[in-house]
Design a protein around this motif. Structure first.
Motif, mmCIF file in Angstrom:
data_model
loop_
_atom_site.group_PDB
_atom_site.id
_atom_site.type_symbol
_atom_site.label_atom_id
_atom_site.label_comp_id
_atom_site.label_asym_id
_atom_site.label_seq_id
_atom_site.Cartn_x
_atom_site.Cartn_y
_atom_site.Cartn_z
ATOM 1 N N ILE A 193 26.989 82.697 17.881
ATOM 2 C CA ILE A 193 25.671 83.305 17.200
ATOM 3 C C ILE A 193 24.923 82.165 16.564
ATOM 4 O O ILE A 193 23.426 82.255 16.721
ATOM 5 N N SER A 194 25.616 81.282 15.588
ATOM 6 C CA SER A 194 24.834 80.427 15.110
ATOM 7 C C SER A 194 24.071 79.356 16.062
ATOM 8 O O SER A 194 22.896 79.162 15.821
ATOM 9 N N LYS A 195 24.575 79.277 17.170
ATOM 10 C CA LYS A 195 24.025 78.381 18.238
ATOM 11 C C LYS A 195 22.946 79.043 18.776
ATOM 12 O O LYS A 195 21.675 78.529 19.112
ATOM 13 N N GLN A 196 23.069 80.360 19.150
ATOM 14 C CA GLN A 196 22.034 81.005 19.766
ATOM 15 C C GLN A 196 21.006 81.236 18.806
ATOM 16 O O GLN A 196 19.673 81.162 19.371
ATOM 17 N N ILE A 197 20.807 81.307 17.514
ATOM 18 C CA ILE A 197 19.814 81.526 16.650
ATOM 19 C C ILE A 197 19.471 80.312 16.036
ATOM 20 O O ILE A 197 18.415 79.910 15.228
ATOM 21 N N ASN A 198 19.995 78.976 16.370
ATOM 22 C CA ASN A 198 19.707 77.587 15.943
ATOM 23 C C ASN A 198 20.128 77.661 14.278
ATOM 24 O O ASN A 198 19.043 76.892 13.693
ATOM 25 N N TYR A 199 21.137 78.258 13.976
ATOM 26 C CA TYR A 199 21.298 78.568 12.367
ATOM 27 C C TYR A 199 22.201 77.076 11.880
ATOM 28 O O TYR A 199 23.662 77.113 12.140
ATOM 29 N N GLU A 200 21.565 76.231 11.380
ATOM 30 C CA GLU A 200 22.254 74.906 11.174
ATOM 31 C C GLU A 200 23.359 74.982 10.221
ATOM 32 O O GLU A 200 24.484 74.409 10.312
ATOM 33 N N PHE A 201 23.178 75.955 9.195
ATOM 34 C CA PHE A 201 24.211 76.072 8.117
ATOM 35 C C PHE A 201 25.428 76.894 8.898
ATOM 36 O O PHE A 201 26.555 76.566 8.724
ATOM 37 N N GLY A 202 25.144 77.817 9.685
ATOM 38 C CA GLY A 202 26.161 78.757 10.361
ATOM 39 C C GLY A 202 27.101 77.657 11.130
ATOM 40 O O GLY A 202 28.108 77.723 11.318
ATOM 41 N N ILE A 203 26.370 76.748 11.946
ATOM 42 C CA ILE A 203 26.977 75.816 12.935
ATOM 43 C C ILE A 203 27.774 75.028 12.184
ATOM 44 O O ILE A 203 28.986 74.810 12.377
ATOM 45 N N ALA A 204 27.438 74.615 10.960
ATOM 46 C CA ALA A 204 28.170 73.456 10.345
ATOM 47 C C ALA A 204 29.284 74.261 9.703
ATOM 48 O O ALA A 204 30.665 73.790 9.760
ATOM 49 N N ASN A 259 31.022 77.148 10.247
ATOM 50 C CA ASN A 259 31.877 77.543 11.190
ATOM 51 C C ASN A 259 32.685 76.523 11.924
ATOM 52 O O ASN A 259 33.833 76.424 12.253
ATOM 53 N N MET A 260 32.025 75.218 12.190
ATOM 54 C CA MET A 260 32.622 74.217 12.975
ATOM 55 C C MET A 260 33.696 73.512 11.798
ATOM 56 O O MET A 260 34.939 73.253 12.108
ATOM 57 N N GLY A 261 33.223 73.345 10.327
ATOM 58 C CA GLY A 261 34.186 73.014 9.585
ATOM 59 C C GLY A 261 35.423 73.945 9.375
ATOM 60 O O GLY A 261 36.488 73.422 9.258
ATOM 61 N N ASN A 262 35.149 75.255 9.324
ATOM 62 C CA ASN A 262 36.223 76.287 9.260
ATOM 63 C C ASN A 262 37.220 76.182 10.643
ATOM 64 O O ASN A 262 38.541 76.304 10.184
ATOM 65 N N ILE A 263 36.569 76.027 11.837
ATOM 66 C CA ILE A 263 37.632 75.780 12.963
ATOM 67 C C ILE A 263 38.555 74.493 12.689
ATOM 68 O O ILE A 263 39.605 74.398 13.171
ATOM 69 N N GLY A 264 37.780 73.329 12.302
ATOM 70 C CA GLY A 264 38.561 72.123 12.005
ATOM 71 C C GLY A 264 39.575 72.368 10.822
ATOM 72 O O GLY A 264 40.840 71.693 11.072
ATOM 73 N N ILE A 265 39.178 73.106 9.856
ATOM 74 C CA ILE A 265 40.284 73.315 8.945
ATOM 75 C C ILE A 265 41.293 74.223 9.517
ATOM 76 O O ILE A 265 42.511 74.234 9.310
ATOM 77 N N PHE A 266 41.062 75.109 10.353
ATOM 78 C CA PHE A 266 41.918 76.024 11.104
ATOM 79 C C PHE A 266 43.181 75.161 11.977
ATOM 80 O O PHE A 266 44.403 75.683 11.742
#
Length: 696
Positions: free
Chosen positions: A269-280, A282-289
């Protein structure tokens, strides 16, 4: 239990217009109105604001057109709004620093011309921009100014937004009781005004508070409520933040499938709406996961990709976390994964320290206490792996002090009482509203009956109304009394649990254990220091994990108790032996007891019985089943019951706290649990009787 996870935040967006209209319909309306007048200017502002969610670059271009036209028309209030729109698009583009400049332009115009609404929005959005840059002091100043202005013009919606912003600042400065208090104040206003989006945003923020408290079930409950409301309003940014938080809660609850599914959905969804904070985020969270699932190669790749995004956002809080996680990955990853990341395995420790020092310094620069604690804990682990126990102990002590200031018993008690007060006042408001309604109906009925001249009828109505009033008064008082009793019982439960938590591990034991480790290091007895530190760390982890549970399996509790006795035996140079016996009729894995309820009695046996005894001491812990009760016996062959006043006081402390815990158990479960302590020739015998509880 996870210790390092991002919790994406949400700060309510200023409502500058009635609603966010669809950009396509606004664009059509703009094309049909080429005249350069205030109608076109308002369309440009609305369009620029709508673009902030979907196309910030186009939004900035549109906002600039609005600024030019506003200056040409000398429409100052609409000019201030245009600068607000420009700043909003800079925030969406991740450029919070430039957003501040635009918001300050709007602020200057609004202050000079006394434009109340744009002044409110300027303060609120400045608070958001500073908050996004982790400049919590400046953010708090803006929220306080927003609150003063909102109160001056009696704008309840703006007052609620100020409470939300102030609560978030307190949260990220690790003052969780104040954070919860302000969110609850905002929720009260939003509920009264039926502000669905406001309620959803506060639920998100309260969920984050419970994530920080590691109460993941409650966090999940709040975030699911928020997601449901955000889906109703169609707020995709809020959905992204909430999905990320739901994933974080699931991950901490060890539900990996739901965790990665929600992170992935939030990222999409972040990528769909170009939401930069959301992209960063959730990428960080996936990395931590992936780090927590030991996929170090993928974790380091994703974290490295997210770091430039956080730098662009100037988000020092989460940037500190990324450097910290990178340090932990370097510390634990196999050599081949380090080589893939371009790191020489021979420089593993130096690289980990470098990344973690960056994380620690960045966290200190913004006074982010929790981020500092993460970095201090990591430093401790690095030096333990290097066998540098002196430095490890130094960082451990710093982490303990810092963690006490973040999540001490006082804070936990304050939060519990705030929850109780909020729920109680909410119920009282409902009762008051019903009572006022009934009184209003009764008054209307009386006025109606005054028209009737019949004295008998009037008298009858009066008696009926008096009866209704008496019933209402009685019911009102009865409800208050019931709720007060329930609140007092809950307060009693909470106080007793907090006392029990403090009693579970005497601070003197912790202090003396640390001194023992330091003493072994000073004497160059590194193996003894390592063994003791390892057991001590295991015990502390078990105590902290078990303290969150009201009941744990008997098997786990006895393991913690045995570990405690091993450490005390070690410190007393093997002065005593111990034996733990559990009758064969007892299923240790499925029998439940309150955590460490026997520990204070064992501690008394060691330090007030055996420590003062000449010769070898013995401690027996015997667990028996008698009908529907669990009989736990702690016996020693120490010096026995002594008349010394101080010894009496020391012995009574553990008994008093345990009796309070058992009193609560008896009230909650209607049982006959008990504690008895008595001398027996040489030594003391303590008997703790608990209701038999099974996990199935």
């Amino acid at each position: 239990m996870r210790k390092l996870l991002i919790t994406p935040f949400l700060l309510i967006t200023a409502v500058m217009f009635a609603q966010k209209n669809e950009s396509d319909s606004l664009l059509n309306a703009l094309n049909k109105h080429p005249q350069e007048d205030t109608v076109r200017l308002k369309l440009l502002n609305n369009l620029a604001f709508a673009f902030s969610d979907v196309n910030p670059a186009k939004g900035l271009e549109t906002a600039e057109q609005a600024i030019v036209l506003a200056k040409k028309l000398n429409a100052m209030q609409l000019l201030a709004t245009a600068y607000l729109c420009k700043g909003e698009n800079y925030i969406s583009a991740g450029d919070n620093k430039t957003a501040v400049a635009s918001f300050k332009e709007a602020l200057a115009i609004s202050e000079q011309r006394n434009f109340n609404q744009t002044l409110l929005n300027a303060y609120q959005r400045l608070g958001t921009a500073y908050f996004n840059m982790s400049e919590y002091g400046e953010a708090m100043k803006m929220q306080e100014k927003l609150l003063m202005q909102a109160k001056r013009i009696n704008d309840s919606a703006a007052i609620a937004k100020a409470f939300v912003g102030m609560g978030l600042n307190y949260q990220f400065m690790s003052n969780l009781p104040e954070a919860l208090k302000y969110q609850q104040m905002a929720l009260t206003i939003f509920t009264k005004t039926n502000n669905t989006q406001g309620i959803a945003d506060v639920f998100t923020n309260m969920g984050i508070i419970y994530l920080n408290l590691e109460n993941f079930d409650k966090a999940l409950e709040y975030h699911k409520k928020s997601l449901q409301l955000n889906e109703q309003t169609g707020n995709k940014k809020a959905m992204v933040n909430t999905l990320g938080n739901i994933a974080t809660a699931y991950d901490n609850l060890e539900d990996s499938a739901n965790a990665i599914a929600n992170y992935t959905k939030a990222l999409e969804i972040s990528k769909q709406i170009n939401y930069e904070f959301g992209i960063a985020s959730n990428m960080g969270n996936i990395g931590i996961f992936h780090y927590y699932h030991s996929n170090y190669k993928l974790a380091m790749d994703i974290i490295r990709e997210s770091v430039p995004m956080y730098k662009k956002l100037n988000d020092k809080s989460n940037l500190s976390l990324m450097y910290n996680i990178m340090a932990v990955c370097i510390l634990e990853a196999p050599d081949k994964d380090l080589l893939h990341a371009g790191i020489n395995p021979g420089h593993r420790f130096d690289s980990a320290i470098k990344f973690n020092e960056t994380a620690l310094n960045m966290a200190k620069s913004i006074n982010a206490l929790r981020r500092q604690w993460f970095a201090l804990e990591t430093m401790k682990e690095i030096y333990i792996k290097q066998n540098n126990y002196k430095k490890a102990l130094d960082f451990y002590e710093q982490a303990v002090v810092l963690n006490d200031s973040i999540l001490n018993n006082s804070n936990t008690k304050k939060i519990t009482r705030l929850e109780m007060q909020y729920e109680f006042s909410k119920t009282q408001d409902s009762i008051k509203a019903v009572n006022e309604k009934n009184q209003a109906l009764a008054k209307a009925e009386i006025q109606k009956q005054h028209v009737v001249k019949n004295a008998i009828m009037a008298g009858s109505v009066f008696l009926i109304l008096a009866g209704i009033g008496t019933f209402i008064f009685y019911k009102h008082n009865r409800d208050i009394k019931v709720q007060k009793n329930e609140a007092e019982l809950q307060a009693m439960v909470t106080d007793t649990e907090m006392k029990a938590l403090r009693a579970q591990m005497n601070p003197h034991f912790i202090f003396n254990s640390l001194n023992s480790i330091a003493d072994y290091i000073d004497k160059n007895q590194t193996q003894a220091a390592s063994d003791f530190a390892s057991k001590f760390a295991r015990l502390m982890r078990m105590v902290l994990e078990n303290s969150e549970q009201k009941e744990i399996p008997l098997d786990e509790d006895l393991k913690a108790l045995e570990l405690y006795m091993q450490l005390e035996r070690f410190r007393l140079n093997n002065k005593f032996d111990y034996k733990i016996i559990v009758d064969d009729t007892i299923d240790k894995e499925n029998t439940l007891i309150p955590p460490l309820i026997l520990q204070p009695f064992v501690e008394n046996s060691i330090w007030h019985g055996i420590a003062h005894k000449e010769g070898e001491g013995k401690i027996l812990v015997h667990v028996q089943q008698q009908n529907n009760m669990l009989n736990c016996i702690v016996e020693d062959n120490g010096i026995g019951m002594q008349p010394n006043e101080n010894t009496k006081k020391r012995k009574s402390l553990g008994m008093r706290i345990t009796r309070e815990r058992i009193e609560v158990i008896n009230k909650q479960k209607n049982t006959n649990a008990s504690v008895t302590v008595a001398g027996k020739g040489s030594g003391v015998r303590a008997e703790i009787r608990l209701p038999l509880e099974l996990s199935f």
